[in-house]
Each structure stands twice: as C-alpha cells, then as structure tokens.
Write a protein that holds these residues in place. Structure first.
Motif, PDB file in Angstrom:
ATOM      1  N   LYS A 182     -38.397 -40.051  70.868  1.00 15.44           N
ATOM      2  CA  LYS A 182     -39.608 -40.165  71.670  1.00 15.44           C
ATOM      3  C   LYS A 182     -40.634 -39.076  71.359  1.00 15.44           C
ATOM      4  CE  LYS A 182     -37.240 -42.435  75.461  1.00 15.44           C
ATOM      5  NZ  LYS A 182     -36.850 -42.384  76.869  1.00 15.44           N
ATOM      6  N   TRP A 183     -40.304 -38.135  70.479  1.00 18.91           N
ATOM      7  CA  TRP A 183     -41.236 -37.067  70.146  1.00 18.91           C
ATOM      8  C   TRP A 183     -42.345 -37.607  69.244  1.00 18.91           C
ATOM      9  CZ3 TRP A 183     -36.956 -33.072  68.631  1.00 18.91           C
ATOM     10  CH2 TRP A 183     -36.314 -32.634  69.787  1.00 18.91           C
ATOM     11  N   THR A 184     -43.541 -37.097  69.416  1.00 18.59           N
ATOM     12  CA  THR A 184     -44.669 -37.527  68.586  1.00 18.59           C
ATOM     13  C   THR A 184     -44.738 -36.669  67.334  1.00 18.59           C
ATOM     14  OG1 THR A 184     -46.199 -36.026  69.682  1.00 18.59           O
ATOM     15  CG2 THR A 184     -45.944 -38.230  70.645  1.00 18.59           C
ATOM     16  N   ASN A 185     -45.494 -37.140  66.351  1.00 16.10           N
ATOM     17  CA  ASN A 185     -45.679 -36.369  65.115  1.00 16.10           C
ATOM     18  C   ASN A 185     -46.361 -35.041  65.405  1.00 16.10           C
ATOM     19  OD1 ASN A 185     -44.454 -38.318  63.619  1.00 16.10           O
ATOM     20  ND2 ASN A 185     -46.353 -39.226  62.848  1.00 16.10           N
ATOM     21  N   GLU A 186     -47.278 -35.026  66.359  1.00 16.72           N
ATOM     22  CA  GLU A 186     -47.982 -33.793  66.696  1.00 16.72           C
ATOM     23  C   GLU A 186     -47.010 -32.768  67.283  1.00 16.72           C
ATOM     24  OE1 GLU A 186     -51.837 -32.323  69.303  1.00 16.72           O
ATOM     25  OE2 GLU A 186     -51.098 -34.368  69.488  1.00 16.72           O
ATOM     26  N   GLU A 187     -46.100 -33.215  68.137  1.00 15.76           N
ATOM     27  CA  GLU A 187     -45.107 -32.303  68.711  1.00 15.76           C
ATOM     28  C   GLU A 187     -44.162 -31.770  67.643  1.00 15.76           C
ATOM     29  OE1 GLU A 187     -44.564 -34.059  73.229  1.00 15.76           O
ATOM     30  OE2 GLU A 187     -43.334 -34.882  71.619  1.00 15.76           O
ATOM     31  N   LEU A 188     -43.884 -32.593  66.620  1.00 16.11           N
ATOM     32  CA  LEU A 188     -42.990 -32.159  65.550  1.00 16.11           C
ATOM     33  C   LEU A 188     -43.701 -31.350  64.466  1.00 16.11           C
ATOM     34  CD1 LEU A 188     -40.896 -35.418  65.157  1.00 16.11           C
ATOM     35  CD2 LEU A 188     -40.176 -33.285  66.193  1.00 16.11           C
ATOM     36  N   GLY A 189     -45.036 -31.290  64.541  1.00 19.16           N
ATOM     37  CA  GLY A 189     -45.792 -30.529  63.543  1.00 19.16           C
ATOM     38  C   GLY A 189     -46.047 -31.304  62.271  1.00 19.16           C
ATOM     39  N   ILE A 190     -45.981 -32.630  62.332  1.00 21.54           N
ATOM     40  CA  ILE A 190     -46.226 -33.464  61.154  1.00 21.54           C
ATOM     41  C   ILE A 190     -47.702 -33.836  61.142  1.00 21.54           C
ATOM     42  CG2 ILE A 190     -45.659 -35.643  60.010  1.00 21.54           C
ATOM     43  CD1 ILE A 190     -42.937 -35.488  61.475  1.00 21.54           C
ATOM     44  N   PRO A 191     -48.418 -33.554  60.041  1.00 20.94           N
ATOM     45  CA  PRO A 191     -49.856 -33.887  60.012  1.00 20.94           C
ATOM     46  C   PRO A 191     -50.046 -35.411  59.909  1.00 20.94           C
ATOM     47  CG  PRO A 191     -49.149 -32.999  57.899  1.00 20.94           C
ATOM     48  CD  PRO A 191     -47.983 -32.886  58.834  1.00 20.94           C
ATOM     49  N   PRO A 192     -51.225 -35.883  60.328  1.00 17.02           N
ATOM     50  CA  PRO A 192     -51.512 -37.317  60.232  1.00 17.02           C
ATOM     51  C   PRO A 192     -51.491 -37.782  58.770  1.00 17.02           C
ATOM     52  CG  PRO A 192     -53.176 -36.188  61.553  1.00 17.02           C
ATOM     53  CD  PRO A 192     -52.301 -35.151  60.970  1.00 17.02           C
TER      54      PRO A 192
END
Length: 99
Positions: free
Chosen positions: A84-94
């Motif tokens: 359920k974690w978002t890419n932003e929370e994981l530090g993954i750039p768009p």
C-alpha cells in the motif's frame, strides 16, 4: 635452522617437565578466612537446588511472557502493508523524470 631450535625447545620442555609443582597452599588472610589456591570445593546441595529452582523460575517467566505478551518483543503496533506504500513514500521518482 628449525632443527637446531627444535632441540633447544625439546631441552626446555624436558627441564620444565621434571620440575616439581608447588602443592596447594592454604593461606590465612587478615580476615581470618582460609584461602585455597587451586582447590575447588563442591557446592553444598542446598545451593545447587536453589540455583536449579531459581533458574527454572526464570525460564518459566521468560517463556510465559514470550507466549502471552509477545507484543513486547515484536512491538505493539501492526506492521504496515508494503504493497500500500506509494512511490513517493518509498523515494522512487516518477517515470517521466529524466535522470
């Protein structure tokens, strides 16, 4: 060279092996109690029983609390679901960002 050193070592070992070791010395300290050098006395049965009982109680307490209050070890909150974690929370750039 090693052979010559080996002979000297063997001679020293033979000299040490023929020495007599000192006997157990009983010294009286200033406190009046006897001190036994290199002499191990057997513990009284009462002390052995008390050690066994206290160790058993300690392990019972540890295992009981690990079974019934295991939240102290793993934490009291639920572990978050990583799916359920978002890419932003994981530090993954768009995906549209050029690196």
């Amino acid at each position: 060279m090693l052979i010559s050193r080996g002979f000297g070592l063997a001679k020293n070992v033979a000299v040490i092996a023929t020495r007599k070791l000192p006997k157990t010395v009983v010294q009286t300290r200033n406190s009046g109690h006897s001190y036994m050098y290199r002499d191990v006395k057997e513990a009284p049965r009462k002390d052995v029983w008390m050690a066994e009982i206290s160790t058993g109680i300690m392990w019972w307490w540890v295992l009981w609390h690990m079974w019934h209050d295991w939240g102290h070890i793993v934490g009291e909150f639920d572990y978050p679901d990583p799916s359920k974690w978002t890419n932003e929370e994981l530090g993954i750039p768009p995906d549209d960002v050029d690196l």
